[in-house]
Design a protein around this motif. Structure first.
Motif, PDB file in Angstrom:
ATOM      1  N   ALA A   1       9.260  43.717   0.990  1.00  0.00           N
ATOM      2  CA  ALA A   1       9.601  42.476   1.683  1.00  0.00           C
ATOM      3  C   ALA A   1      10.718  42.670   2.712  1.00  0.00           C
ATOM      4  CB  ALA A   1      10.010  41.415   0.668  1.00  0.00           C
ATOM      5  N   ALA A   2      11.182  43.896   2.926  1.00  0.00           N
ATOM      6  CA  ALA A   2      12.266  44.134   3.887  1.00  0.00           C
ATOM      7  C   ALA A   2      11.848  43.689   5.288  1.00  0.00           C
ATOM      8  CB  ALA A   2      12.657  45.605   3.886  1.00  0.00           C
ATOM      9  N   HIS A   3      12.727  42.969   5.938  1.00  0.00           N
ATOM     10  CA  HIS A   3      12.467  42.479   7.294  1.00  0.00           C
ATOM     11  C   HIS A   3      13.033  43.445   8.330  1.00  0.00           C
ATOM     12  CE1 HIS A   3      10.982  38.640   5.899  1.00  0.00           C
ATOM     13  NE2 HIS A   3      12.041  38.544   5.093  1.00  0.00           N
ATOM     14  N   GLY A   4      12.632  43.280   9.579  1.00  0.00           N
ATOM     15  CA  GLY A   4      13.177  44.069  10.670  1.00  0.00           C
ATOM     16  C   GLY A   4      14.685  43.950  10.714  1.00  0.00           C
ATOM     17  N   GLY A   5      15.379  45.059  10.858  1.00  0.00           N
ATOM     18  CA  GLY A   5      16.832  45.072  10.907  1.00  0.00           C
ATOM     19  C   GLY A   5      17.492  45.269   9.554  1.00  0.00           C
ATOM     20  N   SER A   6      16.690  45.355   8.477  1.00  0.00           N
ATOM     21  CA  SER A   6      17.264  45.552   7.138  1.00  0.00           C
ATOM     22  C   SER A   6      17.880  46.942   7.008  1.00  0.00           C
ATOM     23  CB  SER A   6      16.193  45.384   6.060  1.00  0.00           C
ATOM     24  OG  SER A   6      15.692  44.074   6.044  1.00  0.00           O
ATOM     25  N   LEU A   7      19.062  46.996   6.414  1.00  0.00           N
ATOM     26  CA  LEU A   7      19.727  48.270   6.160  1.00  0.00           C
ATOM     27  C   LEU A   7      19.015  48.966   5.008  1.00  0.00           C
ATOM     28  CD1 LEU A   7      22.091  50.205   6.765  1.00  0.00           C
ATOM     29  CD2 LEU A   7      23.415  48.922   5.066  1.00  0.00           C
ATOM     30  N   VAL A   8      18.578  50.207   5.235  1.00  0.00           N
ATOM     31  CA  VAL A   8      17.822  50.971   4.252  1.00  0.00           C
ATOM     32  C   VAL A   8      18.694  52.034   3.604  1.00  0.00           C
ATOM     33  CG1 VAL A   8      15.918  52.610   4.037  1.00  0.00           C
ATOM     34  CG2 VAL A   8      15.633  50.564   5.416  1.00  0.00           C
ATOM     35  N   SER A   9      19.472  52.733   4.412  1.00  0.00           N
ATOM     36  CA  SER A   9      20.315  53.806   3.923  1.00  0.00           C
ATOM     37  C   SER A   9      21.316  54.154   5.011  1.00  0.00           C
ATOM     38  CB  SER A   9      19.475  55.037   3.558  1.00  0.00           C
ATOM     39  OG  SER A   9      20.274  56.013   2.922  1.00  0.00           O
ATOM     40  N   LYS A  10      22.097  55.198   4.754  1.00  0.00           N
ATOM     41  CA  LYS A  10      23.066  55.654   5.745  1.00  0.00           C
ATOM     42  C   LYS A  10      23.266  57.151   5.574  1.00  0.00           C
ATOM     43  CE  LYS A  10      27.683  54.873   7.542  1.00  0.00           C
ATOM     44  NZ  LYS A  10      28.812  53.970   7.626  1.00  0.00           N
ATOM     45  N   VAL A  11      23.234  57.867   6.683  1.00  0.00           N
ATOM     46  CA  VAL A  11      23.575  59.288   6.671  1.00  0.00           C
ATOM     47  C   VAL A  11      25.071  59.369   6.921  1.00  0.00           C
ATOM     48  CG1 VAL A  11      23.227  61.515   7.807  1.00  0.00           C
ATOM     49  CG2 VAL A  11      21.285  59.955   7.506  1.00  0.00           C
ATOM     50  N   ILE A  12      25.765  60.132   6.079  1.00  0.00           N
ATOM     51  CA  ILE A  12      27.213  60.277   6.201  1.00  0.00           C
ATOM     52  C   ILE A  12      27.522  61.737   6.500  1.00  0.00           C
ATOM     53  CG2 ILE A  12      29.434  60.032   5.039  1.00  0.00           C
ATOM     54  CD1 ILE A  12      28.074  57.872   3.280  1.00  0.00           C
ATOM     55  N   ALA A  13      28.242  61.981   7.578  1.00  0.00           N
ATOM     56  CA  ALA A  13      28.571  63.352   7.986  1.00  0.00           C
ATOM     57  C   ALA A  13      30.002  63.409   8.508  1.00  0.00           C
ATOM     58  CB  ALA A  13      27.598  63.830   9.062  1.00  0.00           C
ATOM     59  N   VAL A  14      30.566  64.608   8.490  1.00  0.00           N
ATOM     60  CA  VAL A  14      31.903  64.855   9.029  1.00  0.00           C
ATOM     61  C   VAL A  14      31.865  66.140   9.847  1.00  0.00           C
ATOM     62  CG1 VAL A  14      33.145  63.685   7.174  1.00  0.00           C
ATOM     63  CG2 VAL A  14      32.630  66.112   6.960  1.00  0.00           C
ATOM     64  N   ASP A  15      32.841  66.302  10.716  1.00  0.00           N
ATOM     65  CA  ASP A  15      32.988  67.523  11.507  1.00  0.00           C
ATOM     66  C   ASP A  15      34.473  67.875  11.505  1.00  0.00           C
ATOM     67  OD1 ASP A  15      33.318  69.385  13.728  1.00  0.00           O
ATOM     68  OD2 ASP A  15      31.297  68.821  14.340  1.00  0.00           O
ATOM     69  N   THR A  16      34.795  69.110  11.146  1.00  0.00           N
ATOM     70  CA  THR A  16      36.205  69.488  11.028  1.00  0.00           C
ATOM     71  C   THR A  16      36.836  69.916  12.347  1.00  0.00           C
ATOM     72  OG1 THR A  16      35.545  71.702  10.312  1.00  0.00           O
ATOM     73  CG2 THR A  16      36.029  70.098   8.588  1.00  0.00           C
ATOM     74  N   ASP A  17      36.097  69.832  13.444  1.00  0.00           N
ATOM     75  CA  ASP A  17      36.705  70.083  14.752  1.00  0.00           C
ATOM     76  C   ASP A  17      37.642  68.935  15.106  1.00  0.00           C
ATOM     77  OD1 ASP A  17      35.638  72.589  15.727  1.00  0.00           O
ATOM     78  OD2 ASP A  17      33.692  71.609  15.800  1.00  0.00           O
ATOM     79  N   SER A  18      38.336  69.069  16.233  1.00  0.00           N
ATOM     80  CA  SER A  18      39.281  68.051  16.679  1.00  0.00           C
ATOM     81  C   SER A  18      38.761  67.344  17.923  1.00  0.00           C
ATOM     82  CB  SER A  18      40.625  68.697  17.024  1.00  0.00           C
ATOM     83  OG  SER A  18      41.162  69.366  15.929  1.00  0.00           O
ATOM     84  N   GLY A  19      39.293  66.161  18.169  1.00  0.00           N
ATOM     85  CA  GLY A  19      39.004  65.433  19.398  1.00  0.00           C
ATOM     86  C   GLY A  19      37.530  65.159  19.597  1.00  0.00           C
ATOM     87  N   GLN A  20      37.106  65.221  20.865  1.00  0.00           N
ATOM     88  CA  GLN A  20      35.729  64.853  21.167  1.00  0.00           C
ATOM     89  C   GLN A  20      34.714  65.838  20.605  1.00  0.00           C
ATOM     90  OE1 GLN A  20      35.841  64.482  25.421  1.00  0.00           O
ATOM     91  NE2 GLN A  20      35.015  66.526  25.734  1.00  0.00           N
ATOM     92  N   ASN A  21      35.125  67.052  20.259  1.00  0.00           N
ATOM     93  CA  ASN A  21      34.193  67.988  19.615  1.00  0.00           C
ATOM     94  C   ASN A  21      33.741  67.489  18.254  1.00  0.00           C
ATOM     95  OD1 ASN A  21      34.320  69.768  21.760  1.00  0.00           O
ATOM     96  ND2 ASN A  21      35.743  71.167  20.773  1.00  0.00           N
ATOM     97  N   ALA A  22      34.509  66.593  17.644  1.00  0.00           N
ATOM     98  CA  ALA A  22      34.179  66.071  16.319  1.00  0.00           C
ATOM     99  C   ALA A  22      33.405  64.753  16.373  1.00  0.00           C
ATOM    100  CB  ALA A  22      35.452  65.886  15.500  1.00  0.00           C
ATOM    101  N   TRP A  23      33.188  64.211  17.569  1.00  0.00           N
ATOM    102  CA  TRP A  23      32.425  62.962  17.676  1.00  0.00           C
ATOM    103  C   TRP A  23      30.988  63.254  17.302  1.00  0.00           C
ATOM    104  CZ3 TRP A  23      34.220  61.159  23.206  1.00  0.00           C
ATOM    105  CH2 TRP A  23      35.581  60.865  23.156  1.00  0.00           C
ATOM    106  N   LEU A  24      30.412  62.423  16.432  1.00  0.00           N
ATOM    107  CA  LEU A  24      29.061  62.661  15.929  1.00  0.00           C
ATOM    108  C   LEU A  24      28.075  61.617  16.436  1.00  0.00           C
ATOM    109  CD1 LEU A  24      29.912  63.525  12.205  1.00  0.00           C
ATOM    110  CD2 LEU A  24      29.500  65.103  14.112  1.00  0.00           C
ATOM    111  N   SER A  25      26.835  62.059  16.613  1.00  0.00           N
ATOM    112  CA  SER A  25      25.742  61.147  16.924  1.00  0.00           C
ATOM    113  C   SER A  25      24.572  61.474  16.001  1.00  0.00           C
ATOM    114  CB  SER A  25      25.324  61.247  18.394  1.00  0.00           C
ATOM    115  OG  SER A  25      24.873  62.552  18.695  1.00  0.00           O
ATOM    116  N   TYR A  26      23.794  60.439  15.668  1.00  0.00           N
ATOM    117  CA  TYR A  26      22.703  60.538  14.699  1.00  0.00           C
ATOM    118  C   TYR A  26      21.378  60.259  15.391  1.00  0.00           C
ATOM    119  CZ  TYR A  26      26.595  60.167  11.415  1.00  0.00           C
ATOM    120  OH  TYR A  26      27.766  60.371  10.724  1.00  0.00           O
TER     121      TYR A  26
END
Length: 154
Positions: free
Chosen positions: A48-73
């Motif tokens: 019954a999930a509708h459009g826009g329903s939250l299903v899950s989340k991927v969680i990640a980290v990057d140990t670099d500094s500054g913009q090198n650590a910015w993540l995209s999925y």
């Protein structure tokens, strides 16, 4: 400042500039779902999930500094490319539309997490999604067992 012991003593000043640049030397690390080869991670989704329903989340980290650590999925592969979307910077997986009767009950997503370094480094994970209106009737014993294990760790 440097000074000698002569007579008269001589001295001089010099300014030294040191520039430190951050090298993109660390790949993103995915914390959830687990990327261990023996891990069977399954998310349960109500039919019954509708459009826009939250299903899950991927969680990640990057140990670099500054913009090198910015993540995209990014979803790089899916059973049904029109059913799920992922937040570019949040990692939240949502339904893109209402789930229909014709959708496969078993969905698989492969998600890439990329950092913002040059060159970009990345990591991937698989998400297994089970869609059902009555989970107890639809799941096999193995799928139900795996789902229960996951739910106890949330």
């Amino acid at each position: 400042m440097a000074r000698d012991n002569g007579s008269p003593p001589l001295s001089t000043n010099v300014t030294v500039s040191v520039f430190i640049t951050d090298e993109n030397d660390n790949s993103p690390q995915i914390l959830y779902p687990s990327t261990e080869s023996n891990s069977f991670m399954t998310e349960l989704i109500p039919k019954a999930a509708h459009g826009g329903s939250l299903v899950s989340k991927v969680i990640a980290v990057d140990t670099d500094s500054g913009q090198n650590a910015w993540l995209s999925y990014h979803i790089v592969k899916s059973t049904d490319p029109g059913l799920f979307t992922i937040g570019l910077h949040s990692g939240e997986i949502r339904t893109q539309r209402d789930i229909s009767e014709s959708d496969s009950m078993k969905q698989n997503l492969i998600v890439a997490v990329k950092d913002n370094g040059q060159p970009s480094l990345s990591a991937t994970c698989s998400m297994y999604l089970l869609i059902s209106d009555n989970l107890a009737e639809r799941l096999t014993a193995q799928e139900l067992y795996a789902a229960l294990i996951i739910m106890t760790h949330i």
